[in-house]
Design a protein around this motif. Structure first.
Motif, PDB file in Angstrom:
ATOM      1  N   HIS A 195       0.733  -1.411  -0.009  1.00  0.00           N
ATOM      2  CA  HIS A 195      -0.080   0.010  -0.009  1.00  0.00           C
ATOM      3  C   HIS A 195       0.882   1.324   0.081  1.00  0.00           C
ATOM      4  N   GLU A 196       2.305   1.145   0.101  1.00  0.00           N
ATOM      5  CA  GLU A 196       3.047   2.351   0.266  1.00  0.00           C
ATOM      6  C   GLU A 196       3.743   2.597  -1.238  1.00  0.00           C
ATOM      7  N   THR A 197       3.623   1.700  -2.343  1.00  0.00           N
ATOM      8  CA  THR A 197       4.080   1.805  -3.461  1.00  0.00           C
ATOM      9  C   THR A 197       3.530   3.229  -4.099  1.00  0.00           C
ATOM     10  N   SER A 198       2.527   3.255  -4.029  1.00  0.00           N
ATOM     11  CA  SER A 198       1.602   4.508  -4.572  1.00  0.00           C
ATOM     12  C   SER A 198       2.010   5.799  -4.015  1.00  0.00           C
ATOM     13  N   TYR A 200       5.179   6.278  -2.664  1.00  0.00           N
ATOM     14  CA  TYR A 200       6.286   6.422  -3.014  1.00  0.00           C
ATOM     15  C   TYR A 200       6.466   6.956  -4.335  1.00  0.00           C
ATOM     16  N   ILE A 201       5.775   6.436  -5.229  1.00  0.00           N
ATOM     17  CA  ILE A 201       5.780   7.095  -6.811  1.00  0.00           C
ATOM     18  C   ILE A 201       5.302   8.506  -6.766  1.00  0.00           C
ATOM     19  N   ASP A 202       4.312   8.757  -6.063  1.00  0.00           N
ATOM     20  CA  ASP A 202       3.829  10.052  -6.045  1.00  0.00           C
ATOM     21  C   ASP A 202       5.018  11.102  -5.455  1.00  0.00           C
ATOM     22  N   SER A 203       5.619  10.664  -4.418  1.00  0.00           N
ATOM     23  CA  SER A 203       6.618  11.246  -3.600  1.00  0.00           C
ATOM     24  C   SER A 203       7.659  11.684  -4.550  1.00  0.00           C
ATOM     25  N   ARG A 204       8.109  10.777  -5.491  1.00  0.00           N
ATOM     26  CA  ARG A 204       9.176  11.117  -6.568  1.00  0.00           C
ATOM     27  C   ARG A 204       8.818  11.953  -7.659  1.00  0.00           C
ATOM     28  N   LEU A 205       7.554  11.671  -7.884  1.00  0.00           N
ATOM     29  CA  LEU A 205       6.976  12.675  -9.090  1.00  0.00           C
ATOM     30  C   LEU A 205       6.638  14.018  -8.713  1.00  0.00           C
ATOM     31  N   ALA A 206       6.302  14.108  -7.254  1.00  0.00           N
ATOM     32  CA  ALA A 206       6.071  15.701  -6.692  1.00  0.00           C
ATOM     33  C   ALA A 206       7.410  16.308  -6.554  1.00  0.00           C
ATOM     34  N   ALA A 207       8.457  15.491  -6.319  1.00  0.00           N
ATOM     35  CA  ALA A 207       9.907  16.149  -6.239  1.00  0.00           C
ATOM     36  C   ALA A 207      10.645  16.711  -7.237  1.00  0.00           C
ATOM     37  N   VAL A 208      10.048  16.348  -8.459  1.00  0.00           N
ATOM     38  CA  VAL A 208      10.355  16.931  -9.893  1.00  0.00           C
ATOM     39  C   VAL A 208       9.482  17.839 -10.260  1.00  0.00           C
ATOM     40  N   GLY A 209       8.329  18.362  -9.540  1.00  0.00           N
ATOM     41  CA  GLY A 209       7.766  19.168  -9.891  1.00  0.00           C
ATOM     42  C   GLY A 209       6.021  18.778 -10.866  1.00  0.00           C
ATOM     43  N   TYR A 210       5.784  17.496 -10.734  1.00  0.00           N
ATOM     44  CA  TYR A 210       4.794  16.837 -11.364  1.00  0.00           C
ATOM     45  C   TYR A 210       3.605  17.097 -10.272  1.00  0.00           C
ATOM     46  N   SER A 211       2.609  17.674 -11.067  1.00  0.00           N
ATOM     47  CA  SER A 211       1.188  17.975 -10.119  1.00  0.00           C
ATOM     48  C   SER A 211      -0.031  17.592 -10.876  1.00  0.00           C
ATOM     49  N   GLY A 212       0.071  16.708 -11.975  1.00  0.00           N
ATOM     50  CA  GLY A 212      -1.203  16.467 -12.912  1.00  0.00           C
ATOM     51  C   GLY A 212      -1.822  15.281 -12.383  1.00  0.00           C
ATOM     52  N   LYS A 213      -2.572  14.868 -13.186  1.00  0.00           N
ATOM     53  CA  LYS A 213      -3.287  13.582 -12.781  1.00  0.00           C
ATOM     54  C   LYS A 213      -2.411  12.231 -12.621  1.00  0.00           C
ATOM     55  N   PHE A 216       0.252   6.527 -13.334  1.00  0.00           N
ATOM     56  CA  PHE A 216       0.173   5.046 -13.414  1.00  0.00           C
ATOM     57  C   PHE A 216      -1.190   4.619 -12.821  1.00  0.00           C
ATOM     58  N   ALA A 217      -1.855   3.954 -13.650  1.00  0.00           N
ATOM     59  CA  ALA A 217      -2.962   3.217 -13.172  1.00  0.00           C
ATOM     60  C   ALA A 217      -2.911   2.302 -12.118  1.00  0.00           C
ATOM     61  N   THR A 218      -4.071   2.100 -11.306  1.00  0.00           N
ATOM     62  CA  THR A 218      -3.996   1.307 -10.165  1.00  0.00           C
ATOM     63  C   THR A 218      -3.451   0.025 -10.478  1.00  0.00           C
ATOM     64  N   THR A 219      -4.112  -0.656 -11.211  1.00  0.00           N
ATOM     65  CA  THR A 219      -3.611  -1.814 -11.855  1.00  0.00           C
ATOM     66  C   THR A 219      -1.974  -1.957 -12.063  1.00  0.00           C
ATOM     67  N   ALA A 220      -1.575  -0.738 -12.504  1.00  0.00           N
ATOM     68  CA  ALA A 220      -0.152  -0.893 -13.093  1.00  0.00           C
ATOM     69  C   ALA A 220       0.651  -0.846 -11.646  1.00  0.00           C
ATOM     70  N   ILE A 221       0.189   0.102 -10.754  1.00  0.00           N
ATOM     71  CA  ILE A 221       0.976   0.178  -9.430  1.00  0.00           C
ATOM     72  C   ILE A 221       1.051  -1.204  -8.771  1.00  0.00           C
ATOM     73  N   GLU A 222      -0.001  -1.946  -8.717  1.00  0.00           N
ATOM     74  CA  GLU A 222      -0.200  -3.467  -8.182  1.00  0.00           C
ATOM     75  C   GLU A 222       0.902  -4.213  -8.840  1.00  0.00           C
ATOM     76  N   ARG A 223       0.933  -4.184 -10.139  1.00  0.00           N
ATOM     77  CA  ARG A 223       2.130  -4.911 -10.551  1.00  0.00           C
ATOM     78  C   ARG A 223       3.572  -4.415 -10.210  1.00  0.00           C
ATOM     79  N   ILE A 224       3.699  -3.068 -10.225  1.00  0.00           N
ATOM     80  CA  ILE A 224       4.999  -2.509  -9.993  1.00  0.00           C
ATOM     81  C   ILE A 224       5.045  -3.168  -8.516  1.00  0.00           C
ATOM     82  N   SER A 225       4.520  -3.101  -7.530  1.00  0.00           N
ATOM     83  CA  SER A 225       4.745  -3.534  -6.448  1.00  0.00           C
ATOM     84  C   SER A 225       4.995  -4.872  -6.031  1.00  0.00           C
ATOM     85  N   TYR A 226       4.281  -5.798  -7.010  1.00  0.00           N
ATOM     86  CA  TYR A 226       4.460  -7.289  -6.982  1.00  0.00           C
ATOM     87  C   TYR A 226       5.835  -7.728  -7.463  1.00  0.00           C
ATOM     88  N   TYR A 227       6.183  -7.179  -8.453  1.00  0.00           N
ATOM     89  CA  TYR A 227       7.467  -7.404  -9.359  1.00  0.00           C
ATOM     90  C   TYR A 227       8.737  -6.839  -8.637  1.00  0.00           C
TER      91      TYR A 227
END
Length: 241
Positions: A195-198, A200-213, A216-227
Motif C-alpha cells: 500500500h506504500e508503493t503508490s 512512494y511513486i507520487d513522492s518521487r513525481l512531486a519532487a520533480v514538479g509533477y502535479s497533474g493527474k 500510473f493506473a491502479t492496476t499498474a501500481i499493483e504490478r509494480i509492487s508485486y514485481y
C-alpha cells in the motif's frame, strides 16, 4: 526522454542515491532518528541494515545534509580497504592528512589529540562506513579497538556501520562477539508495503514538479509492487521503463 511530455524538471526515477527523494514512512523515519540520536548522544557503535536497494546510502546522504556545524564526519564507501587505508582516509576527510611516512602510533596520537580538542568544543566526530558486510573481520576488530578512545567515560568517536542483512549474521561470529556487545543501537530498513508503493511513486513525481493527474493506473501500481517486491530501487527501474 519523457520529462518534457509530463512537465518534469528532471527524471524522477533515477537509481542514484539522492536525499531530495528520501521517502518518509515509519521505518525510514525510525532509522533516521536512530542515527541522529545515536551520534548526538555519543552512543559509540550504531548499525543500520537493509536489503540492496532499500535506501541505506540515500539515508546516509540525508543524514549528512542534516547535521549541525558541530558534527564532523568521515565517510568510507569502499569496504575493500585495509584498516590503515581506512584510517588514513578518515584523517584526510577530517582535515588531518597524515604524512606518507607517519606510522600507526603517530596517526593514532594525532587522532586522539583531535578528538579531545573536539570534545572540549562540544563537537562530535563520526565515522560512517557503507557496505559494512564486506569489511574484513580484522578491520572490524580494529574499529572496535579504535572505539576505545574515550575521555571520562565519553565516547570520543561515533561509528556507524551500514550493511546488507548478512552483516547481522556476520556479527554472530565468535571472533566478533566483543564488537557485537558494543553495538548500542540498531535499525533495519525493510521493503515498502504494497500500500506504500503508490505514495512512494507520487513522492518521487512531486519532487520533480509533477502535479497533474495520476500517471500510473491502479492496476499498474499493483504490478509494480508485486514485481519489485517493495524494493525502492527496483520500483524506480520499473517506473522509468
Amino acid at each position: 526522454m519523457y520529462e518534457d511530455y509530463f512537465g518534469l524538471r528532471e527524471p524522477p526515477f533515477n537509481v542514484t542515491p539522492d536525499p531530495r527523494f528520501f521517502f518518509t514512512n515509519a521505518c525510514y523515519n525510525e532509522a533516521f532518528a536512530t542515527l541522529r540520536y545515536g551520534i548526538a548522544a555519543r552512543k559509540g557503535f550504531i548499525v543500520v541494515t537493509g536489503e540492496p536497494g532499500t535506501g541505506k546510502t540515500t539515508l546516509l546522504k540525508r543524514l549528512l545534509g542534516n547535521f549541525d556545524h558541530n558534527v564532523h564526519t568521515a565517510w568510507i564507501f569502499d569496504p575493500h580497504l585495509t584498516f590503515n587505508e581506512i584510517f588514513r582516509l578518515t584523517l584526510s576527510d577530517l582535515g588531518l592528512p597524515p604524512s606518507p611516512t607517519s606510522d600507526r602510533l603517530t596517526m593514532i596520537g594525532q587522532f586522539y589529540d583531535y578528538l579531545i580538542e573536539q570534545l572540549r568544543d562540544d563537537h562530535i566526530v563520526a565515522l560512517l562506513l557503507d557496505e559494512a558486510q564486506d569489511l574484513r573481520d580484522d578491520v572490524l576488530e580494529e574499529l572496535r579497538l579504535l572505539s576505545n578512545l574515550e575521555s571520562a567515560g565519553v565516547k570520543l568517536l561515533q561509528i556507524v556501520l551500514l550493511g546488507q542483512p548478512e552483516f547481522e549474521s556476520k556479527l554472530e561470529k565468535p571472533s566478533l562477539r566483543q564488537l557485537k556487545q558494543r553495538i548500542v543501537l540498531r535499525s533495519r530498513l525493510v521493503p515498502l508495503e504494497s500500500h506504500e508503493t503508490s505514495s512512494y511513486i507520487d513522492s518521487r513525481l512531486a519532487a520533480v514538479g509533477y502535479s497533474g493527474k495520476a500517471i500510473f493506473a491502479t492496476t499498474a501500481i499493483e504490478r509494480i509492487s508485486y514485481y519489485s517486491k517493495g524494493i525502492p530501487r527496483l520500483i524506480n527501474v520499473i517506473c522509468d521503463n
